[in-house]
Design an enzyme around this catalytic site. Structure first.
Site, PDB file in Angstrom:
ATOM      1  N   HIS A  95       0.847  -1.194   0.000  1.00 52.89           N
ATOM      2  CA  HIS A  95       0.000   0.000   0.000  1.00 52.89           C
ATOM      3  C   HIS A  95       0.882   1.243   0.000  1.00 52.89           C
ATOM      4  O   HIS A  95       2.116   1.139   0.091  1.00 52.89           O
ATOM      5  CB  HIS A  95      -0.931   0.014   1.224  1.00 52.89           C
ATOM      6  CG  HIS A  95      -0.255  -0.256   2.519  1.00 52.89           C
ATOM      7  ND1 HIS A  95       0.715   0.552   3.039  1.00 52.89           N
ATOM      8  CD2 HIS A  95      -0.381  -1.291   3.402  1.00 52.89           C
ATOM      9  CE1 HIS A  95       1.134   0.050   4.181  1.00 52.89           C
ATOM     10  NE2 HIS A  95       0.498  -1.082   4.429  1.00 52.89           N
TER      11      HIS A  95
HETATM   12  P1  TYD Z   1      -1.378  -3.022   8.068  1.00 51.79           P
HETATM   13  O1  TYD Z   1      -0.762  -1.671   8.025  1.00 51.79           O
HETATM   14  O2  TYD Z   1      -2.527  -3.286   7.119  1.00 51.79           O
HETATM   15  O3  TYD Z   1      -0.251  -4.134   7.828  1.00 51.79           O
HETATM   16  P2  TYD Z   1       0.774  -4.191   6.616  1.00 51.79           P
HETATM   17  O4  TYD Z   1       1.993  -3.497   7.095  1.00 51.79           O
HETATM   18  O5  TYD Z   1       1.042  -5.595   6.271  1.00 51.79           O
HETATM   19  O6  TYD Z   1       0.109  -3.470   5.506  1.00 51.79           O
HETATM   20  O7  TYD Z   1      -1.825  -3.312   9.549  1.00 51.79           O
HETATM   21  C1  TYD Z   1      -2.386  -4.557   9.911  1.00 51.79           C
HETATM   22  C2  TYD Z   1      -3.421  -4.298  11.006  1.00 51.79           C
HETATM   23  O8  TYD Z   1      -2.831  -3.721  12.154  1.00 51.79           O
HETATM   24  C3  TYD Z   1      -4.528  -3.382  10.545  1.00 51.79           C
HETATM   25  O9  TYD Z   1      -5.766  -3.969  10.937  1.00 51.79           O
HETATM   26  C4  TYD Z   1      -4.331  -2.110  11.316  1.00 51.79           C
HETATM   27  C5  TYD Z   1      -3.493  -2.522  12.514  1.00 51.79           C
HETATM   28  N1  TYD Z   1      -2.504  -1.512  12.888  1.00 51.79           N
HETATM   29  C6  TYD Z   1      -2.732  -0.684  13.958  1.00 51.79           C
HETATM   30  O10 TYD Z   1      -3.791  -0.745  14.615  1.00 51.79           O
HETATM   31  N2  TYD Z   1      -1.769   0.228  14.317  1.00 51.79           N
HETATM   32  C7  TYD Z   1      -0.613   0.335  13.618  1.00 51.79           C
HETATM   33  O11 TYD Z   1       0.249   1.174  13.964  1.00 51.79           O
HETATM   34  C8  TYD Z   1      -0.399  -0.501  12.468  1.00 51.79           C
HETATM   35  C9  TYD Z   1       0.853  -0.394  11.649  1.00 51.79           C
HETATM   36  C10 TYD Z   1      -1.367  -1.409  12.139  1.00 51.79           C
END
Ligand code: TYD
Length: 137
Positions: free
Chosen positions: A51
């Site tokens: 993303h």
């Molecule tokens: P996400 O950013 O989608 O993971 P990736 O790095 O693989 O794209 O985050 C995964 C899940 O964790 C999403 O449901 C949101 C949660 N999350 C938080 O609540 N706080 C945070 O700081 C982060 C990075 C993720």
């Protein structure tokens, strides 16, 4: 708008007792650290973080093990292999990025310039390309 990711060589104090590295905001990275999170226990073959962020700048460090970070400005893709705990990859805002090829027991630290904000994410690649084009106009 700076769209150029770069490897930042962090300080490293080599010591027979074990090495030490550190990061200070505005000194080694150009932003204030509002949040830290880490990614660990990644099963083989998994991809994280496909993303873009509109506002968030970040520094990614392979504290343990190794993984690749692919960064895409909508035209050019660059892949950075992180495998030392004294290298940080600075990723400016506005880039598509994903993390892959995690080694067993790797540990990815991400220092972020923003609190978690779901509205800052662009999850759709076509939307990201449209966002980038809008930036150029
Ligand atoms: P996400 O950013 O989608 O993971 P990736 O790095 O693989 O794209 O985050 C995964 C899940 O964790 C999403 O449901 C949101 C949660 N999350 C938080 O609540 N706080 C945070 O700081 C982060 C990075 C993720």
């Amino acid at each position: 708008m700076n769209l150029q990711p770069e490897i930042i060589n962090l300080p490293k104090f080599e010591d027979p007792r074990g090495n030490l590295s550190f990061i200070e905001e505005f000194k080694h990275i150009p932003f204030k650290i509002e949040r830290s999170y880490w990614i660990y226990d990644v099963p083989g073959g998994q991809v994280r973080g496909g993303h873009a962020f509109k506002e968030q700048q970040e520094l990614i460090v392979a504290l343990s093990g190794s993984f690749d970070v692919e960064v895409d400005d909508g035209k050019v893709k660059q892949t950075f292999s992180l495998n030392r705990s004294y290298y940080g990859l600075y990723v400016p805002a506005g880039l598509w990025r994903q993390m892959q090829n995690f080694s067993t027991n790797s540990l990815a630290l991400v220092l972020s310039s923003t609190h978690y904000n779901e509205d800052d994410y662009i999850y759709d690649y076509n939307e990201f390309i449209a966002y980038r084009r809008g930036d150029e106009e």
